[in-house]
Each structure stands twice: as structure tokens, then as C-alpha cells.
Motif scaffolding. Structure first.
Motif, PDB file in Angstrom:
ATOM      1  N   ASP A  26      43.107  49.678  51.810  1.00 12.14           N
ATOM      2  CA  ASP A  26      44.380  49.413  52.305  1.00 12.14           C
ATOM      3  C   ASP A  26      44.369  49.746  53.197  1.00 12.14           C
ATOM      4  O   ASP A  26      44.829  50.720  53.845  1.00 12.14           O
ATOM      5  N   SER A  85      46.901  45.814  48.534  1.00 15.16           N
ATOM      6  CA  SER A  85      46.428  45.655  47.262  1.00 15.16           C
ATOM      7  C   SER A  85      47.259  45.114  46.199  1.00 15.16           C
ATOM      8  O   SER A  85      48.866  45.107  46.749  1.00 15.16           O
ATOM      9  N   GLY A  87      47.407  44.552  42.549  1.00 11.98           N
ATOM     10  CA  GLY A  87      46.668  45.097  41.562  1.00 11.98           C
ATOM     11  C   GLY A  87      45.750  46.104  41.394  1.00 11.98           C
ATOM     12  O   GLY A  87      45.069  46.428  42.430  1.00 11.98           O
ATOM     13  N   ALA A  88      44.906  45.871  39.716  1.00 10.05           N
ATOM     14  CA  ALA A  88      43.991  46.743  40.017  1.00 10.05           C
ATOM     15  C   ALA A  88      42.952  45.287  41.022  1.00 10.05           C
ATOM     16  O   ALA A  88      41.333  46.376  41.226  1.00 10.05           O
ATOM     17  N   ASN A  89      42.758  44.613  40.569  1.00  8.79           N
ATOM     18  CA  ASN A  89      41.703  43.258  40.768  1.00  8.79           C
ATOM     19  C   ASN A  89      41.901  42.260  41.992  1.00  8.79           C
ATOM     20  O   ASN A  89      41.072  41.759  42.634  1.00  8.79           O
ATOM     21  N   THR A  90      43.381  42.665  42.374  1.00  8.30           N
ATOM     22  CA  THR A  90      43.861  41.697  43.581  1.00  8.30           C
ATOM     23  C   THR A  90      44.574  41.960  44.990  1.00  8.30           C
ATOM     24  O   THR A  90      44.784  43.089  44.074  1.00  8.30           O
ATOM     25  N   TRP A  91      44.233  41.441  46.283  1.00  7.32           N
ATOM     26  CA  TRP A  91      44.175  41.490  47.322  1.00  7.32           C
ATOM     27  C   TRP A  91      45.029  40.298  47.770  1.00  7.32           C
ATOM     28  O   TRP A  91      44.658  39.201  47.674  1.00  7.32           O
ATOM     29  N   TYR A 146      39.757  38.574  44.899  1.00  8.80           N
ATOM     30  CA  TYR A 146      39.897  39.006  43.854  1.00  8.80           C
ATOM     31  C   TYR A 146      38.343  39.423  43.602  1.00  8.80           C
ATOM     32  O   TYR A 146      37.630  39.035  44.499  1.00  8.80           O
ATOM     33  N   SER A 153      33.866  41.171  45.807  1.00  4.94           N
ATOM     34  CA  SER A 153      34.970  40.358  45.963  1.00  4.94           C
ATOM     35  C   SER A 153      34.886  39.015  46.149  1.00  4.94           C
ATOM     36  O   SER A 153      34.325  38.392  47.065  1.00  4.94           O
ATOM     37  N   SER A 204      31.353  48.762  49.285  1.00  2.57           N
ATOM     38  CA  SER A 204      32.500  49.120  48.484  1.00  2.57           C
ATOM     39  C   SER A 204      33.313  49.885  49.527  1.00  2.57           C
ATOM     40  O   SER A 204      34.079  51.240  49.457  1.00  2.57           O
TER      41      SER A 204
END
Length: 254
Positions: A26, A85, A87-91, A146, A153, A204
Motif C-alpha cells: 500500500d 487495502s 481487505g484480503a482481496n480488495t483495494w 479485486y 487484479s 506482484s
């Protein structure tokens, strides 16, 4: 300004960079984007004369016509943003972008022109060439993403742009006394269209590839003359544009 043929080489380079290992963090990021958009422009022209100006129309006169053309406009953009971020999979990210453009949409509004070299009478729609250009813009976007896995993503985008444009119109008409009246108007105007889109990010590590499709629409208008004499018809001109484009970008996270 780069042409569309550069997209393939640019994309290959970014795919190589996007293979760098490491985690996406982030924080701040910056990047550069190449864009190619298909722009559809409808040009409307009205011609007004007030009552008492034209003998053939003692109560006044109003005529109108339009012309629609489509062409490509390229862009080069610089981007600065911040991602965090949710959550685990959202930003989510907020970003600013400044863009310069190359290319234009051109046409010829026929009006009452039907060929030959004689201008149309003054009570008709004056024919003439026209041109619509995007000069530069500043945009503010929000992206909601996501993480799919595999260092990819997907995201949705919405934002607002401040866009400066340059519009040119010309006219060619004939006054009742036989005088030929010709001229060209060039106006610079700004507008604030909404921008919507969707995209896909690869990579990544700090180096990432971003492919994005965007849509926006905008309209510009101006007028000349006052309609009080044959030489100064009141002529509003409008330009309504819709565009959809594809951009390929390199993003560097910090």
C-alpha cells in the motif's frame, strides 16, 4: 505523440517488468500511460436572423444542419496515486492524471451547399469545414479493485476530468446585395466530463502493467454574430462527443 503501432512493443516491455517478484505494498505509486481512443463528434450549426433583416423572411429566419464524423485521438499521460487495502482481496486507490493529446476529428458541414463555387444565400445554413481537438486534461479517479490471484487484479474506475479543447468552424455565404461573406471561428473552451472505465493489473512487485478501457462524453458550444444584419448572422455552433479508448500503462509502486 506515440501512434497505435507502439502499443505492442510497449506492452511486451511492461509484461517483462511486471514479472518482478515481491509483494505489492500500500502507498504511493506513479506511472505513465499511452492511450488510443475512437472519438465520435456531432457538429450542429444554426443560423438565425432577426425580424426585418431579410426581405424574404420579414419575421426572422432560423435554419439548422449537422454533420457527424469519427476519428482517432492518441494520448500520453502521467499518473500519481495512492493505494490502500480494504481487505484480503480488495483495494481502493485515488489517482490524479495529466494528459496531452494528438489528433483531431474533422468534417465538412454541407448546410445548403450542393456543389459549385457560388456561396449559399444568407437565409440558408452556411456550409464550411470544422475541426474538433482535445488539447490537454487533468483527471481525478477512484479505483475499486479485486485481487484475482496469480498477481492479477481487476478494477472499476470512475472520475471527473477537466478538459481543454479547441474548436474551429468556417462559413461561406452570400448577402442579398451580392457580397460574399466568408470567415473562420477558432475557440478554446473547457468542459468537465465524467470518466468511467474498467481495467486489469498484472504483477506482484513494484513494477506493474495496467490495461484499461475508458468511456467519456462531452459537449462544447459557442456562438458568433448577433443576427441584426446579413453580415452578422447569429450562428450557434455545438460539438457533442463520445469516446471510448484503451490505455496501456506502467506503474511503479514506492
Amino acid at each position: 505523440m506515440p501512434d497505435p503501432s507502439m502499443f505492442s512493443r510497449f506492452t511486451v516491455l511492461l509484461l517483462l517488468l511486471a514479472c518482478t517478484s515481491g509483494a505489492w505494498a500500500d502507498g504511493l505509486y506513479a506511472g505513465v500511460r499511452l492511450g488510443h481512443a475512437r472519438v465520435d463528434v456531432k457538429h450542429d450549426k444554426d443560423v438565425f436572423y432577426n425580424a426585418g433583416v431579410l426581405d424574404a423572411h420579414p419575421g426572422g429566419s432560423h435554419t439548422s444542419d449537422s454533420d457527424t464524423q469519427e476519428d482517432s485521438i492518441n494520448s500520453l499521460s502521467a499518473v500519481l496515486g495512492y493505494r490502500t487495502s480494504l481487505g484480503a482481496n480488495t483495494w481502493v486507490s485515488a489517482e490524479m492524471a495529466g494528459s496531452a493529446y494528438s489528433g483531431s476529428v474533422r468534417g465538412f458541414l454541407k448546410g445548403s451547399y450542393r456543389g459549385g463555387s457560388t456561396p449559399v444565400p444568407s437565409e440558408q445554413v452556411f456550409p464550411g469545414a470544422w475541426k474538433a481537438e482535445k488539447d490537454h486534461s487533468f483527471e481525478i479517479h477512484t479505483r475499486l479493485g479485486y485481487v484475482l490471484g496469480g498477481h492479477r487484479s481487476v478494477y472499476l474506475l470512475a472520475g471527473l476530468a477537466w478538459l481543454q479543447t479547441t474548436m474551429r468552424t468556417s462559413f461561406d455565404n452570400l448577402a442579398s446585395e451580392g457580397a460574399i461573406i466568408r470567415g473562420t471561428s477558432r475557440k478554446t473552451r473547457s468542459t468537465t466530463p465524467w470518466v468511467f472505465g474498467a481495467g486489469l493489473e498484472f504483477g506482484s512487485g513494484p513494477h506493474r502493467l495496467d490495461v484499461r478501457a475508458q468511456y467519456s462524453s462531452w459537449d462544447i458550444g459557442f456562438s458568433t454574430g448577433d443576427g441584426n444584419a446579413e453580415e452578422s448572422a447569429y450562428v450557434p455552433s455545438g460539438f457533442d462527443a463520445e469516446e471510448i479508448g484503451l490505455t496501456v500503462g506502467y506503474v511503479r509502486a514506492f
